[in-house]
Design a protein around this motif. Structure first.
Motif, PDB file in Angstrom:
ATOM      1  N   ALA A 121       0.597  -1.658   0.063  1.00  0.00           N
ATOM      2  CA  ALA A 121      -0.071   0.596  -0.028  1.00  0.00           C
ATOM      3  C   ALA A 121       0.749   1.024   0.116  1.00  0.00           C
ATOM      4  N   PRO A 122       0.388   2.209  -0.703  1.00  0.00           N
ATOM      5  CA  PRO A 122       1.110   3.666  -0.322  1.00  0.00           C
ATOM      6  C   PRO A 122       1.341   4.078   0.974  1.00  0.00           C
ATOM      7  N   SER A 123       2.388   4.872   1.388  1.00  0.00           N
ATOM      8  CA  SER A 123       3.007   5.681   2.353  1.00  0.00           C
ATOM      9  C   SER A 123       2.831   4.654   3.965  1.00  0.00           C
ATOM     10  N   VAL A 124       3.096   3.556   3.143  1.00  0.00           N
ATOM     11  CA  VAL A 124       3.836   2.019   4.235  1.00  0.00           C
ATOM     12  C   VAL A 124       5.256   1.566   3.888  1.00  0.00           C
ATOM     13  N   ILE A 125       5.686   1.691   5.633  1.00  0.00           N
ATOM     14  CA  ILE A 125       7.069   1.504   4.713  1.00  0.00           C
ATOM     15  C   ILE A 125       7.463   0.346   6.118  1.00  0.00           C
ATOM     16  N   GLN A 126       8.660  -0.563   5.560  1.00  0.00           N
ATOM     17  CA  GLN A 126       9.263  -1.768   6.869  1.00  0.00           C
ATOM     18  C   GLN A 126       9.275  -0.720   8.346  1.00  0.00           C
ATOM     19  N   SER A 127       9.659  -0.987   9.073  1.00  0.00           N
ATOM     20  CA  SER A 127       9.778  -0.710  10.489  1.00  0.00           C
ATOM     21  C   SER A 127      10.840  -0.795  10.401  1.00  0.00           C
ATOM     22  N   SER A 128      11.770  -0.236  11.272  1.00  0.00           N
ATOM     23  CA  SER A 128      13.153  -0.680  11.857  1.00  0.00           C
ATOM     24  C   SER A 128      13.490  -2.270  12.405  1.00  0.00           C
ATOM     25  N   PRO A 129      13.996  -2.779  11.722  1.00  0.00           N
ATOM     26  CA  PRO A 129      15.117  -3.732  12.482  1.00  0.00           C
ATOM     27  C   PRO A 129      15.008  -3.927  13.804  1.00  0.00           C
ATOM     28  N   ARG A 130      15.738  -2.962  14.154  1.00  0.00           N
ATOM     29  CA  ARG A 130      15.916  -2.733  15.814  1.00  0.00           C
ATOM     30  C   ARG A 130      15.232  -2.836  16.387  1.00  0.00           C
ATOM     31  N   LEU A 131      13.941  -2.737  16.026  1.00  0.00           N
ATOM     32  CA  LEU A 131      12.535  -3.491  16.960  1.00  0.00           C
ATOM     33  C   LEU A 131      12.531  -4.273  17.515  1.00  0.00           C
ATOM     34  N   GLY A 132      13.126  -6.064  16.700  1.00  0.00           N
ATOM     35  CA  GLY A 132      13.001  -7.053  17.216  1.00  0.00           C
ATOM     36  C   GLY A 132      11.646  -7.777  16.189  1.00  0.00           C
ATOM     37  N   ASP A 169      12.530   9.142  12.624  1.00  0.00           N
ATOM     38  CA  ASP A 169      13.490   8.061  11.772  1.00  0.00           C
ATOM     39  C   ASP A 169      12.651   7.275  11.174  1.00  0.00           C
ATOM     40  N   ASN A 170      11.639   7.170  10.927  1.00  0.00           N
ATOM     41  CA  ASN A 170      10.759   6.863  10.023  1.00  0.00           C
ATOM     42  C   ASN A 170      10.467   7.979   8.883  1.00  0.00           C
ATOM     43  N   ASP A 171      11.036   9.341   8.645  1.00  0.00           N
ATOM     44  CA  ASP A 171      10.695  10.131   7.374  1.00  0.00           C
ATOM     45  C   ASP A 171      11.745   9.516   6.146  1.00  0.00           C
ATOM     46  N   THR A 172      11.253   9.363   4.902  1.00  0.00           N
ATOM     47  CA  THR A 172      11.737   8.599   3.808  1.00  0.00           C
ATOM     48  C   THR A 172      10.784   9.219   2.899  1.00  0.00           C
ATOM     49  N   ARG A 173      11.452  10.360   1.990  1.00  0.00           N
ATOM     50  CA  ARG A 173      10.599  11.654   1.483  1.00  0.00           C
ATOM     51  C   ARG A 173      10.277  10.465  -0.448  1.00  0.00           C
ATOM     52  N   TRP A 174      10.557   9.692  -0.357  1.00  0.00           N
ATOM     53  CA  TRP A 174       9.615   9.094  -1.926  1.00  0.00           C
ATOM     54  C   TRP A 174       9.972   7.926  -2.044  1.00  0.00           C
ATOM     55  N   GLN A 175       8.440   6.755  -1.760  1.00  0.00           N
ATOM     56  CA  GLN A 175       8.729   5.936  -2.055  1.00  0.00           C
ATOM     57  C   GLN A 175       7.676   5.697  -4.042  1.00  0.00           C
ATOM     58  N   ALA A 229       3.129   7.271  11.180  1.00  0.00           N
ATOM     59  CA  ALA A 229       3.014   7.246  12.751  1.00  0.00           C
ATOM     60  C   ALA A 229       3.991   6.254  13.091  1.00  0.00           C
ATOM     61  N   SER A 230       3.976   5.166  14.338  1.00  0.00           N
ATOM     62  CA  SER A 230       4.685   4.181  14.683  1.00  0.00           C
ATOM     63  C   SER A 230       4.264   2.936  14.303  1.00  0.00           C
ATOM     64  N   SER A 231       4.252   1.687  14.811  1.00  0.00           N
ATOM     65  CA  SER A 231       4.269   0.501  14.377  1.00  0.00           C
ATOM     66  C   SER A 231       3.639  -0.012  15.110  1.00  0.00           C
ATOM     67  N   ALA A 232       3.066   0.667  16.430  1.00  0.00           N
ATOM     68  CA  ALA A 232       2.696   0.370  17.753  1.00  0.00           C
ATOM     69  C   ALA A 232       1.584   1.518  17.199  1.00  0.00           C
TER      70      ALA A 232
END
Length: 1018
Positions: free
Chosen positions: A160-171, A872-878, A180-183
């Motif tokens: 889906a548009p505007s959805v990105i993979q969250s940081s792998p650091r979250l485990g 942290d989740n800021d990305t300009r282009w998808q 929004a955050s993944s929670a």
């Protein structure tokens, strides 16, 4: 009650006015619910229209009104034949696919149409629903089967548009919707909320092959949805039909065809000047994040399924058994870790079509499984070939759960319908290990943590730990002339029994004396002449708690000509209790308005202009119960030592440090963080009385156009999201209760600004009973209560010296969709976005923190210095393009192209400012100071771009109907872009840069190949 209606009467006033005033006008299009859909259209006035399910025989009949409009509501998803009759004769026919939570326009061409291919492939005739103002992506299993992506829910949301993979650091594998955050997302299955309430990140995953349709809602939530400010994944499972089906399939991803993750060389790191080359320069602290950690991967998944009628046209079944066999292996600096998983799962569903007006659904599934981990200590050296030292250490991390769902739907007329759902879902939280009695021992004297002894995990949850949710909801729809009114009630109860304890009951960490000349560690004085010492740490927590939530909602979809107006809102309450049933957090009668407008410009569903505005909130997490209502012990003290146990690594010859002169001990456990000595606090003393829930405002403007005579449609959407309120814990209210006391040595002198204010304005006794940390709305006044007298007092916002939480998300989305025509379909989107502010949300990706509502942000003013910037989740282009093409009768190819520009990066170092909260330095390398200079949030250059191409090829031989062979290649060109970097500038001092700074810590998944065979016997 009088006050209730005075405050919230607006919602019920307009609902009542619609109910009384709607008479004799043309009918609006139907509003679907979580698991069903609808059909609407136009024909000659006064004619009969009949919709019949091609799968189950369900038949509904209606008559067009004076304007020629007709509609059907609460239709189970699937393909329907819609017939227009005049004088008993069929004059027009259309084939329509009904999709989840969507009203489909039935278009007649003046003569019968044959769209049988849609029954197989699931393409929608008209992708534009002019009655809605929400934005979503809907796919069914037939479409998804043609795509080459991973077969899990996370892969669906990423389309889906505007959805990105969250940081792998979250485990944990999860996604972020619209900044929004993944929670902050909501996960629904057959109408049941299956989100894990502990931290909202995980949810109960059903067996994937049993899922039929998926809706990813990325904005404009209608009133029936609540509890999310990010997005919603709404799933409906497969059901039986009048046709018997049985089959089996197998999916196999061999390790031999999986590429290797890049080798990262870190100079001068741990080996006294030489380079250390390792495939993953990270610790296997959380092996759950296996896609980032494990490289030697074999994955086998197989399914056996069957479905069909028990009683034709009335009673149907669907059943699935899923087995799997997963094995992975990865390496860290000092360990090898293996993981194995193979527990079976199942899904079963029974649909009882009592008659065309009464439907009963029963669903049960199990996703319970255990991940078995085995760890080996490795000799020092380079690469993955280092020899194993000592015995294997194992533990099992149980996950998943079970769910039971029952739903009854009554559709007595096309003007009114009502449904009732009851569900129960469990989450297994337990852990087992053969090293549970081994103490945690770590050697940090070199500046890098080295594993010692026989322990596997730093801490364990109890072997009987669990969480569960009960949910009851009633949804109704009542059409009164031009008004389509939906309303309902939702009640949820969440229960949990959670316990955590340090492995072996105690943890030991070896340290070298700080080179900075500091004469104490924590609140203890380092004896003169001591160069090495050890910390003893006790940690345990146990919480039994209940959370209750309920909500009322009402919404009117009002049709005036070619305009659809949406007015509505939710009225909800939340109650959080501890194990004794004491309510410590209560939000009552919180109102969320929802407004929308859609204009069917030409009146034929070909061009829609729409706008939507809403306010959304998320609830209190179970994490708050565990931290505020549990009996937590978190205490430490320090010793000199003379030796180390060769088996466990534990110290021998211990001699305890004396407390610093200004830091008297109060317990034989040592100094207890925030007073956590095992005695449960009165949780009401730990939070502000005027605390408000996290809220977000959203505004959307958009257009959608179907190109006449083609399968193409194009959409444009602009979105603005603004955080209105948030919660977090603010510390320092009572420095003597926190782990760093106001001492004069080592630069940790602390200004007791909060304590001194309360002491001056409410007295010393009141100040002394303040907690070390305080849950509140940062940037706002906090109302507290004296636990002895019951009197309330207010601490002004300026006393806390905290900014208000801010988060802004701006985006423009352009998407192109081509509906399936029997040969090919495609979805494409381009998104520009900007995410900025100072509040990440319920998770903190840069340090991998998943503590919903109690992250380290806002703990002290110093931690927030430089905290405003690109998040942290800021990305300009998808850019996302996916679809499938049937280039021959027996052959089809699927494709998925994904591009994401780099994420914002923030340097993390030791606090070097002059804020009154100099205590922020004690947090280590988490502040916005690097090389002693302020480096604002997100001020570094953007991180690496991530891109990949997935391809699949399927062969469906004519000589064996029902047989299908497939191969999918993920990341065809084997791109190795980092998905996370080491952002710690210095772990040993203000100016000493770590050699690992800005080196990759996680990479995108390497190239892998998945083979599949499926045979549908019937």
């Amino acid at each position: 009650m009088k006050g209730y209606f005075k405050r919230h009467g607006v919602l019920w006033t307009f609902v009542l006015s619609f109910a009384l005033g709607a008479l004799g006008a043309s009918t609006g299009a139907s509003a679907a619910n979580f698991t069903a859909g609808g059909i609407y259209g136009e024909a000659q006035p006064g004619t009969t229209v009949i919709a019949t399910s091609n799968g189950t025989g369900l038949t509904r009949e209606t008559t067009t009104n004076s304007a020629g409009h007709f509609e059907f509501v609460q239709l189970p998803i699937g393909v329907y034949t819609v017939r227009v009759q005049q004088n008993g004769n069929v004059v027009e026919t259309a084939m329509v696919r009904v999709t989840i939570n969507h009203s489909t326009h039935a278009r007649f061409a003046g003569e019968a149409q044959a769209l049988g291919t849609i029954q197989v492939t699931g393409g929608a005739i008209n992708p534009i629903d002019v009655t809605k103002t929400n934005t979503s992506l809907v796919l069914n299993s037939a479409q998804f089967d043609q795509l080459p992506i991973a077969r899990n829910e996370n892969a669906i949301t990423l389309l889906a548009p505007s959805v990105i993979q969250s940081s792998p650091r979250l485990g944990v594998e999860t996604t972020s919707f619209g900044g929004a955050s993944s929670a902050e997302n909501l996960y629904l299955l057959n109408g049941l909320n299956v989100t894990n309430n502990r931290n909202f990140v995980a949810f109960s995953h059903p067996p994937f092959e049993g899922l039929e349709e998926y809706q990813v809602i990325t904005g404009g939530l209608p009133a029936e949805y609540g509890g999310a400010i990010g997005g919603v994944l709404n799933i409906v499972t497969k059901s039986g039909t009048n046709t018997y089906h049985a089959g089996a399939n197998i999916f196999y991803s061999p390790s031999g065809l999986r590429s290797e993750t890049p080798v990262v060389s870190i100079p001068n790191y741990q080996t006294g000047g030489s380079q250390v080359s390792l495939r993953h320069p990270i610790s296997l602290v959380n092996p759950e994040s296996r896609t980032a950690l494990y490289e030697d991967v074999n994955n086998l998944v197989y399914n056996v399924y069957g479905s069909g009628p028990i009683v034709k046209d009335h009673l149907f079944f669907y059943a699935l058994y899923q087995g799997n066999n997963f094995h992975g292996r990865g390496y860290s600096l000092s360990e090898r870790g293996d993981v194995d998983s193979g527990d079976p799962q199942y899904l079963a569903k029974v649909d009882y079509q009592i008659n065309d007006a009464n439907l009963l659904e029963l669903t049960a599934y199990s996703s319970k499984h255990g991940n078995d981990y085995t760890f080996y200590s490795l000799q020092k050296g380079n690469g993955a070939s280092r020899a194993i030292v000592g015995d294997a250490r194992t533990y099992t991390n149980n996950a998943g759960g079970k769910a039971y769902i029952g739903k009854y739907t009554l559709v007595p007329t096309n003007d009114f319908n009502i449904s009732a759902m009851f569900g129960y879902v469990t989450f297994d939280e337990s852990q087992e290990s053969n090293t549970r009695d081994c103490p945690q021992v770590s050697d940090d004297r070199s500046g890098t943590a080295i594993h010692l002894g026989c322990w596997s995990a730093a801490s364990y949850q109890g072997e009987d730990d669990y969480a569960a949710r009960h949910e009851t909801r009633i949804d109704a729809e009542w059409q009164l002339g031009p008004h389509d009114i939906t309303f309902g009630y939702d009640k949820q109860a969440f229960y949990a029994h959670i316990s955590t304890v340090t492995t072996g009951g105690v943890g030991w960490i070896y340290y070298s004396r700080p080179s900075s000349g500091t004469t104490q560690q924590g609140s203890f004085a380092i004896p003169a002449g001591v160069d090495e010492y050890v910390e003893r740490r006790f940690f345990s927590n146990a919480a039994i708690y209940h959370n209750y939530r309920h909500a009322y909602y009402a919404q009117d979809n009002w049709k005036i000509g070619n305009f659809y107006f949406r007015f509505g809102g939710r009225l909800w309450s939340n109650e959080s209790n501890n194990g004794s049933g004491i309510t410590f957090l209560s939000w009552e009668n919180q109102f969320e308005p929802r407004l929308g407008l859609s204009w069917d410009v030409f009146g034929n569903s070909s061009l829609k202009l729409y706008a939507n505005a809403g306010r959304y909130a998320i609830r209190a997490s179970g994490d708050l119960n565990e931290r505020l209502a549990g009996g937590e012990t978190d205490c430490f003290t320090y010793y000199t030592f003379t030796g180390m146990d060769p088996a466990t690594g534990a110290p021998t010859g211990l001699k305890r440090f004396a407390p610093a002169a200004t830091s008297p001990e109060t317990t034989n456990l040592g100094f207890c963080v925030n007073g956590a000595n095992g005695t449960p606090d009165n949780p009401s003393s730990l939070l502000a009385k005027n605390i408000e829930p996290p809220e977000q405002q959203e505004i959307i403007l958009g257009a959608q156009y179907r190109i006449e005579g083609t399968q193409w449609s194009v959409g444009l959407r602009g979105i603005r999201r603004k955080l209105l309120n948030y919660i977090d814990d603010v510390c320092g209210a009572n420095p003597p209760a926190f782990f760093m006391l106001p001492v004069d040595e080592g630069g940790f002198n602390y200004d007791n600004h909060i304590y001194n204010y309360v002491k001056e304005h409410a007295g010393k006794a009141t100040a002394d009973q303040l907690p070390g940390c305080f849950l509140m709305n940062p940037g706002h006044d906090a109302v507290s209560v004296n636990q002895q007298t019951g009197e309330t007092f207010t601490i002004p916002a300026k006393v806390f010296r905290m900014p208000e939480p801010e988060r802004y998300y701006n985006a423009i989305e352009l998407k192109f969709d081509r509906a399936f025509d029997g040969k090919w379909f495609m979805h494409a989107s381009i998104v520009w976005s900007h995410l900025y502010g100072n509040e990440m949300g319920y998770t903190l990706p840069s340090i991998g923190q998943v503590d919903a509502g109690i992250t380290e942000l806002f703990d002290f003013p110093g931690l927030m210095e430089g905290g405003y910037g690109n998040l942290d989740n800021d990305t300009r282009w998808q850019v996302k393009v996916f679809g499938a093409y049937n280039f021959a009768p027996e052959w089809r190819v699927g494709f998925n192209v994904h591009y994401r520009s780099g994420l914002s990066l923030s340097c993390r170092g030791i606090y070097a400012g002059s804020s009154p909260s100099i205590i922020a330095r004690a947090y280590g390398s988490v502040s916005h100071f690097c090389n002693g200079k302020l480096t604002p949030q997100g001020s570094l250059e953007k991180g690496p771009r991530v891109y990949w191409l997935d391809l699949s090829l399927n062969y469906l031989p004519d000589w064996a109907p029902g047989l299908k062979f497939g191969v999918a290649v993920n990341n065809v060109f084997d791109y190795h872009q980092p998905t996370a970097l080491d952002l710690t500038y210095s772990s040993g001092g203000l100016f000493a840069r770590d050699a690992s700074y800005l080196t990759p810590t996680y990479f995108q998944d390497p190239r892998s190949v998945r083979f599949s065979i499926e045979y549908d016997f019937l």
